[in-house]
Design an enzyme around this catalytic site. Structure first.
Site, PDB file in Angstrom:
ATOM      1  N   ASP A 142     -14.017  20.083 -50.040  1.00 25.72           N
ATOM      2  CA  ASP A 142     -14.576  21.412 -49.760  1.00 25.72           C
ATOM      3  C   ASP A 142     -13.600  22.549 -50.063  1.00 25.72           C
ATOM      4  OD1 ASP A 142     -16.718  19.998 -48.856  1.00 25.72           O
ATOM      5  OD2 ASP A 142     -16.610  20.648 -46.781  1.00 25.72           O
ATOM      6  N   ARG A 291     -18.041  12.851 -53.538  1.00 27.46           N
ATOM      7  CA  ARG A 291     -16.810  12.351 -52.910  1.00 27.46           C
ATOM      8  C   ARG A 291     -16.328  11.030 -53.504  1.00 27.46           C
ATOM      9  NH1 ARG A 291     -17.513  13.178 -46.741  1.00 27.46           N
ATOM     10  NH2 ARG A 291     -17.183  10.946 -46.666  1.00 27.46           N
TER      11      ARG A 291
HETATM   12  O1  F6P Z   1     -15.778  17.792 -45.128  1.00 24.60           O
HETATM   13  C1  F6P Z   1     -16.131  17.272 -46.332  1.00 24.60           C
HETATM   14  C2  F6P Z   1     -17.583  16.895 -46.374  1.00 24.60           C
HETATM   15  O2  F6P Z   1     -17.713  16.414 -47.658  1.00 24.60           O
HETATM   16  C3  F6P Z   1     -18.579  18.010 -46.051  1.00 24.60           C
HETATM   17  O3  F6P Z   1     -18.845  18.861 -47.096  1.00 24.60           O
HETATM   18  C4  F6P Z   1     -19.780  17.230 -45.624  1.00 24.60           C
HETATM   19  O4  F6P Z   1     -20.614  18.006 -44.794  1.00 24.60           O
HETATM   20  C5  F6P Z   1     -19.161  16.106 -44.898  1.00 24.60           C
HETATM   21  O5  F6P Z   1     -17.916  15.864 -45.493  1.00 24.60           O
HETATM   22  C6  F6P Z   1     -19.984  14.846 -44.873  1.00 24.60           C
HETATM   23  O6  F6P Z   1     -19.372  13.949 -44.032  1.00 24.60           O
HETATM   24  P1  F6P Z   1     -19.857  12.457 -43.761  1.00 24.60           P
HETATM   25  O7  F6P Z   1     -19.238  11.602 -44.808  1.00 24.60           O
HETATM   26  O8  F6P Z   1     -19.340  12.151 -42.410  1.00 24.60           O
HETATM   27  O9  F6P Z   1     -21.347  12.435 -43.865  1.00 24.60           O
END
Ligand code: F6P
Length: 364
Positions: A142, A291
């Site tokens: 982010d 990610r």
């Molecule tokens: O903080 C990084 C992030 O990628 C956010 O943009 C997103 O809301 C969150 O992680 C999602 O997290 P998780 O993997 O716990 O669903």
């Protein structure tokens, strides 16, 4: 032999493995240092039996281009809020930080390098205040951490998002449709903003600039003539209409303090239809595709710079500090400078002005 423990905390991020590899390679040049990893952030230390992994040359061979983290991570719990099941079946939490610090002493750990985002670095600061020799490495796709120009993983996420815009353009143009692409970015719209510019989107809606749906409709109308045309809107998951709020709900995962965001694209579709948009509209939620996977070269380089610097900060005993990119240097900054507030998009910044300069609508 001295020992440095590495932990990766919070959501995973492309480049984590490149940081771990760089720490190990730099430490190997010192002869008297051993690197170990705690499995799934500090859980590996708190668990019984302890879950740690020796991080030597063999363990880190070729991992710099692998996504994820070879020592695992978690968004749940942590030393200050370890989930504990109560007798009535509900969950509470316990502060196990003192116990963890004692265990680290018992394991002969001389220093800790904690790679993580805002939440993880707040924990780093708390552990530092309790006397732990700890150094932070900033991580988040982010890009919302203060005190560093960029975090690794961000450029990879932008690339993924931009490629999605590119792909959606061809299908949108073929069908005369509007596509709404929901990008990650709970509090900061960096990914959406950069991808909107790079991909040439018509509109970009981010948490920092609440949108007026009528302005978005006006922009889309200008893209359609006699029913022909198309449009791409990139919306950050944390975006909101003027007077509204981001769509988020409590996490149902035990020990996860983060709100779960989602639904921004679907809400926008509904609002556009309510406002009279006749064109077909589809939504795409990119989610964790941003990610996962291999880090792009930029992030590998930044991650490697961060890893080498983090270990050198251990040698210099720069505890209570975080590695930071201050182009062209990589420097040490107090952890406190990074965690006080978030690095969000300034609506008056050059990047927003640039986007507006090429006609991107923010709904303001
Ligand atoms: O903080 C990084 C992030 O990628 C956010 O943009 C997103 O809301 C969150 O992680 C999602 O997290 P998780 O993997 O716990 O669903």
């Amino acid at each position: 032999m001295k020992r440095v423990l590495v932990a990766t905390g919070g959501g995973d991020c492309p480049g984590l493995n490149a940081v771990i590899r760089a720490i190990v390679k730099r430490a190997a040049q010192e002869k008297d240092w051993e690197v170990i990893g705690s499995i799934q952030s500090f859980d590996g230390i708190l668990k019984e039996p302890t879950e740690i992994k020796i991080l030597d040359d063999t363990a880190v061979k070729g991992i710099h281009y692998q996504g994820g983290t070879i020592i695992g991570t978690t968004t749940k719990g942590g030393p200050f809020a370890w989930p504990v099941k109560k007798s009535d079946g509900t969950w509470g939490s316990a502060d196990r930080s003192d116990e963890m610090i004692r265990k680290l002493q018992y394991l002969g750990v001389d220093a800790v390098i904690s790679i993580g985002g805002d939440g993880s670095q707040k924990i780093s600061q708390q552990l530092y205040e309790k006397g732990l020799n700890i150094i932070g490495v900033p991580k988040t796709i982010d890009n919302d951490l203060m005190a560093t120009d960029f975090t690794f993983g961000y450029q990879t996420a932008v690339q993924v998002c931009t490629e999605a815009v590119d792909k959606l353009k061809t299908t949108a143009a073929s069908h005369n449709r509007i596509f709404i692409l929901e990008a990650m970015g709970r509090d900061a719209g960096w990914i959406a903003l950069s991808a909107a510019i790079a991909g040439g989107a018509e509109a970009c809606l981010i948490p920092e600039i609440p949108y007026d749906i009528n302005q978005v409709v006006k922009k889309l109308d200008s893209r359609f003539s006699k029913g022909k045309g198309f449009g791409i809107i990139v919306i950050a998951e944390g975006a909101m209409p003027k007077g509204g709020e981001a769509l988020a709900e409590e996490s149902i995962e035990v020990g996860n303090p983060n709100l779960k965001l989602g639904g921004a694209a679907d809400r926008l579709l509904y609002e556009l239809k309510e406002a009279g948009v006749e064109a077909d509209i589809r939504t795409t939620v990119l989610g964790h595709l941003q990610r996962g996977g291999i880090p792009m070269a930029y992030d590998r380089v930044l991650a490697t710079q961060f890893g080498v610097k983090a270990f050198e900060m251990v040698l210099e005993k720069k505890f209570g500090h975080m590695v930071a990119s201050r182009h062209p240097e990589v420097v040490a900054v107090p952890l406190l400078d990074a965690i006080g507030k978030q690095n969000i998009v300034n609506p008056e910044s050059n990047l927003v002005k640039t986007a507006k300069g090429v006609g991107i609508c923010f709904g303001d």
